[in-house]
Design an enzyme around this catalytic site. Structure first.
Site, PDB file in Angstrom:
ATOM      1  CB  ALA A 141       2.549  -1.412  -6.395  1.00 17.56           C
ATOM      2  CB  THR A 194      -2.797  -0.312  -9.212  1.00 21.47           C
ATOM      3  OG1 THR A 194      -1.430  -0.618  -8.881  1.00 21.47           O
ATOM      4  CG2 THR A 194      -3.645  -0.383  -7.951  1.00 21.47           C
ATOM      5  CB  VAL A 249       7.315  -5.892  -7.448  1.00 20.02           C
ATOM      6  CG1 VAL A 249       7.972  -4.916  -8.416  1.00 20.02           C
ATOM      7  CG2 VAL A 249       7.686  -5.561  -6.007  1.00 20.02           C
ATOM      8  CE  LYS A 250      -0.205  -5.239 -13.379  1.00 17.31           C
ATOM      9  NZ  LYS A 250      -1.445  -4.462 -13.419  1.00 17.31           N
ATOM     10  CB  ILE A 251       8.060  -6.711 -13.454  1.00 16.06           C
ATOM     11  CG1 ILE A 251       8.489  -6.301 -12.061  1.00 16.06           C
ATOM     12  CG2 ILE A 251       9.213  -6.695 -14.450  1.00 16.06           C
ATOM     13  CD1 ILE A 251       9.676  -6.959 -11.525  1.00 16.06           C
TER      14      ILE A 251
END
Ligand code: G3P
Length: 221
Positions: free
Chosen positions: A60, A27, A86-88
């Protein structure tokens, strides 16, 4: 190659999951906004709902752009479910956050990758995935698939375990080309995944088989 679906739409995620070929979901803030998810609690609940639909790996994305903010948000996201990645974003503080989460054993997806140098430094920081946006490179007359090839070569040269997650996939040929190059994962819309199934000779061949079967049954009946 792993198949992720790139959407926050629960119906489409369910449809892809029911197909039995889904390995995860990605996402981003734009995709969440498209679903009309407003407010922190609703956003967190939506991620929980997605996690409940799939077997594994739900990316996310953090909204913060400073190290402390990314760590705080990322820890909240990671605590939602074991499936969360965890999307960074690929920015200087993002590199520090990737290293922080990598040291803590929390999976990360480094997003907005547009060069092999960015993919190299993300791997050195311990990213679980890097997301080169191939469609957006194609949009500006640059070869998105060439970037996947460059990253594959660099990662293979040094044995980096970071997985190449081809993102901004728009159509079935992107998926096929990524598989030929050796991308570890691709994330795309449901339409691109379903388009892999179709071929006019299959459609016509099946129609003929079924018609011949029906005719033979009439003769013997
Ligand atoms: O995963 C990144 C992706 O969502 C971007 O896709 O089509 O907006 O370029 P697109």
């Amino acid at each position: 190659m792993k198949f992720f679906i790139d959407t926050a739409n629960l119906e489409q995620i369910k449809e892809a999951q029911e197909l039995g070929v889904l390995d995860g979901v990605t996402t981003n803030p734009s995709l969440m906004a498209k679903e009309g998810i407003v407010g922190q609690e609703n956003i967190l609940q939506h991620y929980r709902d997605i996690c409940n639909l799939v077997d594994d790996k739900v990316s996310a994305e953090v909204i913060a752009t400073d190290f402390e903010g990314m760590v705080k948000e990322g820890e909240i996201l990671a605590a939602l479910d074991d499936k969360i990645v965890v999307k960074i974003p690929m920015i200087r503080d993002g590199i520090k956050a990737l290293k922080y989460f990598s040291d803590k054993g929390i999976r990360t997806n480094c997003t907005l990758i547009f060069s092999s140098g960015q993919a190299l430094i993300a791997a050195k920081a311990g990213a679980t995935y890097v997301s080169p946006f191939i469609g957006r490179l194609d949009d500006i007359s640059t070869d998105g698939l060439r970037l996947i090839e460059e990253i594959r070569l660099i990662y293979d040269n040094y044995g980096y375990e970071t997985e190449i997650l081809a993102a901004s996939v728009r159509h079935p040929m992107h998926i096929i080309n990524c598989a030929q190059i050796g991308s570890d994962v691709m994330t795309g819309p449901l339409s691109a995944i379903l388009a892999l199934i179709n071929h006019p000779l299959t459609t016509n061949g099946l129609a003929t088989f079924l018609a011949d079967h029906a005719k033979s049954q009439e003769v013997t009946a």
